[in-house]
Design a protein around this motif. Sequence first.
Motif, mmCIF file in Angstrom:
data_model
loop_
_atom_site.group_PDB
_atom_site.id
_atom_site.type_symbol
_atom_site.label_atom_id
_atom_site.label_comp_id
_atom_site.label_asym_id
_atom_site.label_seq_id
_atom_site.Cartn_x
_atom_site.Cartn_y
_atom_site.Cartn_z
ATOM 1 N N VAL A 152 3.044 -0.927 6.541
ATOM 2 C CA VAL A 152 1.960 -0.576 5.624
ATOM 3 C C VAL A 152 0.619 -1.079 6.139
ATOM 4 C CG1 VAL A 152 1.046 -0.936 3.307
ATOM 5 C CG2 VAL A 152 3.451 -0.414 3.619
ATOM 6 N N VAL A 153 0.620 -2.301 6.719
ATOM 7 C CA VAL A 153 -0.635 -2.814 7.270
ATOM 8 C C VAL A 153 -1.119 -1.889 8.386
ATOM 9 C CG1 VAL A 153 -1.643 -4.683 8.629
ATOM 10 C CG2 VAL A 153 -0.270 -5.209 6.615
ATOM 11 N N ALA A 154 -0.182 -1.431 9.225
ATOM 12 C CA ALA A 154 -0.553 -0.501 10.291
ATOM 13 C C ALA A 154 -1.139 0.776 9.706
ATOM 14 C CB ALA A 154 0.659 -0.185 11.163
ATOM 15 N N ALA A 155 -0.480 1.299 8.628
ATOM 16 C CA ALA A 155 -0.960 2.529 8.009
ATOM 17 C C ALA A 155 -2.336 2.311 7.384
ATOM 18 C CB ALA A 155 0.035 3.002 6.949
ATOM 19 N N LEU A 156 -2.523 1.131 6.758
ATOM 20 C CA LEU A 156 -3.836 0.824 6.178
ATOM 21 C C LEU A 156 -4.892 0.753 7.278
ATOM 22 C CD1 LEU A 156 -3.028 -1.894 3.465
ATOM 23 C CD2 LEU A 156 -4.033 0.339 3.072
ATOM 24 N N GLY A 157 -4.508 0.149 8.397
ATOM 25 C CA GLY A 157 -5.428 0.056 9.536
ATOM 26 C C GLY A 157 -5.838 1.444 10.020
ATOM 27 N N ARG A 158 -4.840 2.333 10.155
ATOM 28 C CA ARG A 158 -5.142 3.706 10.563
ATOM 29 C C ARG A 158 -6.112 4.350 9.590
ATOM 30 N NH1 ARG A 158 0.363 4.324 11.607
ATOM 31 N NH2 ARG A 158 0.690 5.469 9.670
ATOM 32 N N THR A 159 -5.867 4.096 8.293
ATOM 33 C CA THR A 159 -6.712 4.705 7.274
ATOM 34 C C THR A 159 -8.141 4.190 7.379
ATOM 35 O OG1 THR A 159 -4.767 4.665 5.889
ATOM 36 C CG2 THR A 159 -6.836 5.206 4.816
ATOM 37 N N ILE A 160 -8.294 2.893 7.716
ATOM 38 C CA ILE A 160 -9.645 2.347 7.829
ATOM 39 C C ILE A 160 -10.358 2.940 9.044
ATOM 40 C CG2 ILE A 160 -10.938 0.218 8.294
ATOM 41 C CD1 ILE A 160 -8.724 -1.205 6.594
ATOM 42 N N ARG A 161 -9.598 3.119 10.146
ATOM 43 C CA ARG A 161 -10.224 3.678 11.341
ATOM 44 C C ARG A 161 -10.548 5.164 11.168
ATOM 45 N NH1 ARG A 161 -7.082 3.566 16.153
ATOM 46 N NH2 ARG A 161 -5.345 2.686 14.963
ATOM 47 N N HIS A 162 -9.631 5.865 10.462
ATOM 48 C CA HIS A 162 -9.862 7.293 10.215
ATOM 49 C C HIS A 162 -9.866 7.529 8.710
ATOM 50 C CE1 HIS A 162 -8.916 7.833 14.455
ATOM 51 N NE2 HIS A 162 -7.812 7.139 14.243
ATOM 52 N N PRO A 163 -10.993 7.281 8.064
ATOM 53 C CA PRO A 163 -11.017 7.383 6.593
ATOM 54 C C PRO A 163 -10.633 8.778 6.106
ATOM 55 C CG PRO A 163 -13.005 6.348 7.425
ATOM 56 C CD PRO A 163 -12.283 6.899 8.612
ATOM 57 N N SER A 164 -10.703 9.774 6.968
ATOM 58 C CA SER A 164 -10.374 11.126 6.526
ATOM 59 C C SER A 164 -8.879 11.263 6.211
ATOM 60 C CB SER A 164 -10.770 12.137 7.604
ATOM 61 O OG SER A 164 -10.039 11.871 8.786
ATOM 62 N N MET A 269 0.946 9.579 2.637
ATOM 63 C CA MET A 269 0.976 10.405 1.434
ATOM 64 C C MET A 269 1.271 9.590 0.182
ATOM 65 S SD MET A 269 0.538 13.581 2.302
ATOM 66 C CE MET A 269 1.282 14.510 0.963
ATOM 67 N N LEU A 270 2.237 8.688 0.288
ATOM 68 C CA LEU A 270 2.756 8.045 -0.917
ATOM 69 C C LEU A 270 2.393 6.577 -1.022
ATOM 70 C CD1 LEU A 270 6.356 9.558 -0.795
ATOM 71 C CD2 LEU A 270 4.422 10.340 -2.141
ATOM 72 N N VAL A 271 2.539 5.855 0.094
ATOM 73 C CA VAL A 271 2.461 4.399 -0.002
ATOM 74 C C VAL A 271 1.017 3.914 -0.002
ATOM 75 C CG1 VAL A 271 3.159 2.240 1.052
ATOM 76 C CG2 VAL A 271 4.725 4.176 1.062
ATOM 77 N N VAL A 272 0.226 4.376 0.975
ATOM 78 C CA VAL A 272 -1.148 3.872 1.087
ATOM 79 C C VAL A 272 -1.958 4.114 -0.197
ATOM 80 C CG1 VAL A 272 -3.329 4.174 2.316
ATOM 81 C CG2 VAL A 272 -1.215 3.883 3.594
ATOM 82 N N PRO A 273 -1.946 5.334 -0.751
ATOM 83 C CA PRO A 273 -2.729 5.528 -1.981
ATOM 84 C C PRO A 273 -2.295 4.605 -3.113
ATOM 85 C CG PRO A 273 -2.007 7.640 -1.124
ATOM 86 C CD PRO A 273 -1.318 6.593 -0.320
ATOM 87 N N ARG A 274 -0.989 4.390 -3.240
ATOM 88 C CA ARG A 274 -0.515 3.545 -4.339
ATOM 89 C C ARG A 274 -0.917 2.091 -4.133
ATOM 90 N NH1 ARG A 274 3.153 7.696 -4.399
ATOM 91 N NH2 ARG A 274 3.906 8.321 -6.470
ATOM 92 N N VAL A 275 -0.676 1.585 -2.914
ATOM 93 C CA VAL A 275 -0.983 0.183 -2.640
ATOM 94 C C VAL A 275 -2.484 -0.058 -2.764
ATOM 95 C CG1 VAL A 275 -0.954 -1.584 -0.856
ATOM 96 C CG2 VAL A 275 1.053 -0.159 -1.203
ATOM 97 N N LEU A 276 -3.254 0.865 -2.195
ATOM 98 C CA LEU A 276 -4.709 0.725 -2.236
ATOM 99 C C LEU A 276 -5.221 0.789 -3.674
ATOM 100 C CD1 LEU A 276 -6.248 0.273 0.312
ATOM 101 C CD2 LEU A 276 -6.945 2.672 0.312
ATOM 102 N N ALA A 277 -4.651 1.699 -4.450
ATOM 103 C CA ALA A 277 -5.074 1.839 -5.849
ATOM 104 C C ALA A 277 -4.840 0.533 -6.592
ATOM 105 C CB ALA A 277 -4.310 2.984 -6.518
ATOM 106 N N MET A 335 -1.761 -10.222 -4.884
ATOM 107 C CA MET A 335 -0.668 -9.909 -5.798
ATOM 108 C C MET A 335 -0.478 -8.401 -5.906
ATOM 109 S SD MET A 335 -0.946 -12.771 -8.697
ATOM 110 C CE MET A 335 -0.723 -14.489 -8.265
ATOM 111 N N ALA A 336 -1.588 -7.671 -5.900
ATOM 112 C CA ALA A 336 -1.507 -6.210 -5.953
ATOM 113 C C ALA A 336 -0.748 -5.691 -4.738
ATOM 114 C CB ALA A 336 -2.905 -5.606 -6.003
ATOM 115 N N LEU A 337 -1.043 -6.273 -3.585
ATOM 116 C CA LEU A 337 -0.371 -5.848 -2.352
ATOM 117 C C LEU A 337 1.132 -6.074 -2.479
ATOM 118 C CD1 LEU A 337 -0.767 -4.874 0.577
ATOM 119 C CD2 LEU A 337 -0.924 -7.259 1.264
ATOM 120 N N VAL A 338 1.513 -7.242 -2.982
ATOM 121 C CA VAL A 338 2.940 -7.544 -3.116
ATOM 122 C C VAL A 338 3.620 -6.575 -4.086
ATOM 123 C CG1 VAL A 338 4.529 -9.239 -4.083
ATOM 124 C CG2 VAL A 338 2.796 -9.964 -2.453
#
Lengths: 388, 256
Positions: A152-164, A269-277, A335-338
């Motif tokens: 998930v951290v890797a996916a979050l990192g990708r999202t930060i580098r490519h916000p699109s 699709m599923l994890v990043v939006p939920r965790v970020l939210a 805590m949100a991340l966990v």
Amino acid sequence: MAKTAIAPDLEAPKASYRTEVRGRELRVMLSGDWVVAPVLSVDDELRAFAEASHDADEIVFDMSGVGRFDTAGTWVLERTAAQLMARGIKARFDKANEAQQTLFDKVGEGAYADPVRIPDEPLVVQILARIGAAVLVLADGARDGLGFFGTVVAALGRTIRHPSRLRVVSLISHMERAGFDALPLVCLLTFLIGAVVAQQGASQLARFGADVFTVNLVAIIFLREVGILLTAIIVAGRSGSAFTAEIGAMKMREEIDAMRTLGLDPMDMLVVPRVLALMIMLPLLTFIGDIMGLIGGGVVAVTQLHMSPGVYIERANSAIVFWTFGVGILKAPFMALVIGLIGCQSGLEVTGSAESVGSQTTRSVVRSIFLVIVLDALFAMFFTAVGI
Amino acid sequence: MASGEAIIEVKGLTTRFGDNVVHENLNLEVRRGEIIGIVGGSGTGKSVLLHTILGLKKPDAGNISVFGLDLTTMPDDERRLQERRWGVLFQDGALFSGLTVAQNIQVPFREHLNMNPVLMDELAAVKIEMVGLRGSAAVLYPSELSGGMTKRAGLARALALDPEILFLDEPTAGLDPIGATAFDELITDLKKTLGLTVFMVTHDLDTLRATCDRIAVLAERRVILVGTIDDMLRSSYPWIREYFHGPRARAAFAAR
């Protein structure tokens, strides 16, 4: 068909047999309806018959008196015949009509194989085995959890580098469902707990004549600990479980596999939006929870301690420094991340059955509440060590 | 048990979901000992009809009688007695996911009869063998079964109490042609040996040809035609023509 008011095949009819000796042949004259319900009553007799000693060269089952006949009847007769044959006594069926014969042909040998049984272990072994299995599950869970955290951290990192890559609509929808929709519950519960803390604190502190310090008690305990902890537990129960159930149901219907084949990453699709939210909404919810807790304490202070609202605010203001609030709010994203990680991971671990969705949802809530409290304890140690 | 006598009678059935009328004044008679296939385009209410006969959905008007008894007005406990006399195979098997195959088959035994556990295991093994599953499948959970095995296990459960009527919802959907043919043969065999009446919702032309004595076509909210395959082939009704004279139908009926 007047007499069919009650199911005719299951009530009235009887299955029975009597034996006749004809020379060296023992004839078993069957009569009645050999269908499932009546067969139950002759089953024990037939078992005894198959075990008993017979002074005959051959045992013949005479089918001519049989009325209705079904697979249960066929089975008990075939079983009896097979048991006799196994003991070296010849057994055969006579005067079976065509339909009965087809049934004898259909209900065949395969059923003689003993049903597979799992042997019972001694109790001590069972207990030890369960403890061992639980430890292994725990270890696996910890390893998988860490692995998932990394992904998930890797996916979050990708999202930060490519916000699109970020699914904005999905993110906002989850922010609404996990955050905004939780507001009434969070507000009500923090308000009530704030009031309860103030009321109990006041009655204890009054013994020392220090009831004015109720304000310090409520303000510090709420901003540092209770506000975030309560909010996080509410969110874990409300949204963490929802994440698991949603993703689990999708996993069960092969939607996740479908995404992969379409080149979509379930992480994105599923994890990043939920965790970020959750990471965005939990601090905001905590902030509102803190305020509601202070208001709850204030209501008690005003009504029971006869403090004016102005005095309450001023005392609170002098009791709180920035880090009182900062300590609480700083914990929120972690805590949100966990909660988000465990909710999503448990969902992805769902296997085929509907039952698995249920058990994973339970596990998700239990684990995330457990970890939220452990995390809170770790933070308490950390903040003590750095002196805030 | 004279064959030809009506075992299921649907008279003037109307069902609707909100404003959407699915059936209007629908009549259908199923005779004892026959295999009847229900066909119709998507959304013509084939499954709804099945569910209504089974009592899973209340009809908005009309009568349904099974075994000569009106089930729509029958008290629940009497109804339960009648329900032992039929077995249902749902489209996806509908096996209880927390129970093994053998336990699934034993559910009707436990529920309706006071049977000793040994006989229960034996009879479960008989049914498992009868529907063509390996004996080792008895201890598997539904999530461990393939599609074809799930259908067979579902059929074994439907047959647990040796019912008089067997309801099948798309029995061959999702099976490979070999599995589907074996399933057709199984149904025909069971009908012959157990004297079953089979009510089958299906789209499989091969199954219709191989197993069904009669076919009922659902369209325009009612049954527009009931008859044999030959009646279907002779019909001039556009949907029936398209269905029974299309390229797939030609392939299926070429074998005749």
